[in-house]
Motif scaffolding. Structure first.
Motif, PDB file in Angstrom:
ATOM      1  N   ALA A 136      47.824  44.354  37.268  1.00 51.43           N
ATOM      2  CA  ALA A 136      46.378  44.362  37.055  1.00 51.43           C
ATOM      3  C   ALA A 136      45.950  43.309  36.048  1.00 51.43           C
ATOM      4  N   VAL A 137      46.810  43.039  35.074  1.00 50.99           N
ATOM      5  CA  VAL A 137      46.436  42.177  33.953  1.00 50.99           C
ATOM      6  C   VAL A 137      46.788  40.716  34.185  1.00 50.99           C
ATOM      7  N   LEU A 138      47.879  40.451  34.882  1.00 56.69           N
ATOM      8  CA  LEU A 138      48.360  39.080  35.053  1.00 56.69           C
ATOM      9  C   LEU A 138      47.316  38.142  35.671  1.00 56.69           C
ATOM     10  N   PRO A 139      46.582  38.548  36.720  1.00 61.58           N
ATOM     11  CA  PRO A 139      45.572  37.637  37.281  1.00 61.58           C
ATOM     12  C   PRO A 139      44.490  37.250  36.270  1.00 61.58           C
ATOM     13  N   ILE A 140      44.149  38.168  35.376  1.00 65.44           N
ATOM     14  CA  ILE A 140      43.133  37.873  34.362  1.00 65.44           C
ATOM     15  C   ILE A 140      43.660  36.852  33.366  1.00 65.44           C
TER      16      ILE A 140
END
Length: 204
Positions: A136-140
């Motif tokens: 969930a966090v990596l793309p951000i």
């Protein structure tokens, strides 16, 4: 209790909690001594974080037997959490599941640190939590579309909640079928430790 009624009851309960904390009033969970030993009848499931500052029964002004609460760091979705939710829906006809994230979440901070600083100091057990939050966090992090670290943490927290909401349906045929039949609503929400307010996502 139908999902929309349950959701409104949580919204009203949270408003009571906010008012009480603003007035520095005593906050207690109301007790229901009758028949609790015979059968539970929760009206909602809360998949929340283990953080000691986010006690669901207080935040929503609920009493014993009202909520089926599952707490795990980062409000992540794993088989045991999915099974617990399936159990509540099957046994108690719960029609509302809330995935509750919150500000200043340690699991989110640990994931951001692992992706931006160094993860060598993380134990294997904590890494198992970070690994579930990372998608969930990596793309951000990679997109870089955030202001400062505070903004990054908030976006990451929200994305993780939405990931858990989607994951519950993707990884559970039972929950997916209940949603399709209109017998279950799964929504995300975020709790502000600063204000005490819970903001719900996707209420339509």
């Amino acid at each position: 209790m139908q999902a929309d009624q349950a959701l409104q009851k949580l919204i009203d309960g949270n408003q009571h909690f906010i008012s009480a904390t603003a007035a520095n009033s005593e906050i207690t969970t109301h007790l229901k001594p009758v028949n609790l030993g015979e059968k539970q009848k929760p009206f909602a499931v809360i998949l929340g974080c283990s953080d000691s500052r986010v006690p669901a029964e207080l935040v929503f002004h609920c009493g014993l037997g009202d909520l089926f609460v599952i707490r795990v760091a980062g409000n992540i979705v794993a088989p045991s959490q999915i099974g617990s939710i399936e159990f509540a829906c099957q046994q108690f006809d719960v029609q509302l599941v809330v995935v509750l994230g919150h500000s200043h979440c340690g699991a989110i901070n640990a994931t951001v640190d692992a992706l931006t600083v160094d993860q060598d100091t993380i134990s294997p057990n904590i890494a198992s939590i970070v690994d579930r939050v990372t998608p969930a966090v990596l793309p951000i992090v990679n997109a870089g579309n955030y202001g400062d670290r505070t903004d990054l943490i908030h976006q990451a927290m929200r994305a993780n909640v939405e990931q858990s909401v989607n994951g519950l349906q993707m990884r559970s045929r039972q929950l997916r079928q209940l949603v399709r039949k209109g017998k279950l609503k799964i929504v995300g929400a975020e709790y502000s430790i600063e204000s005490g307010r819970v903001d719900f996502y996707n209420q339509d």
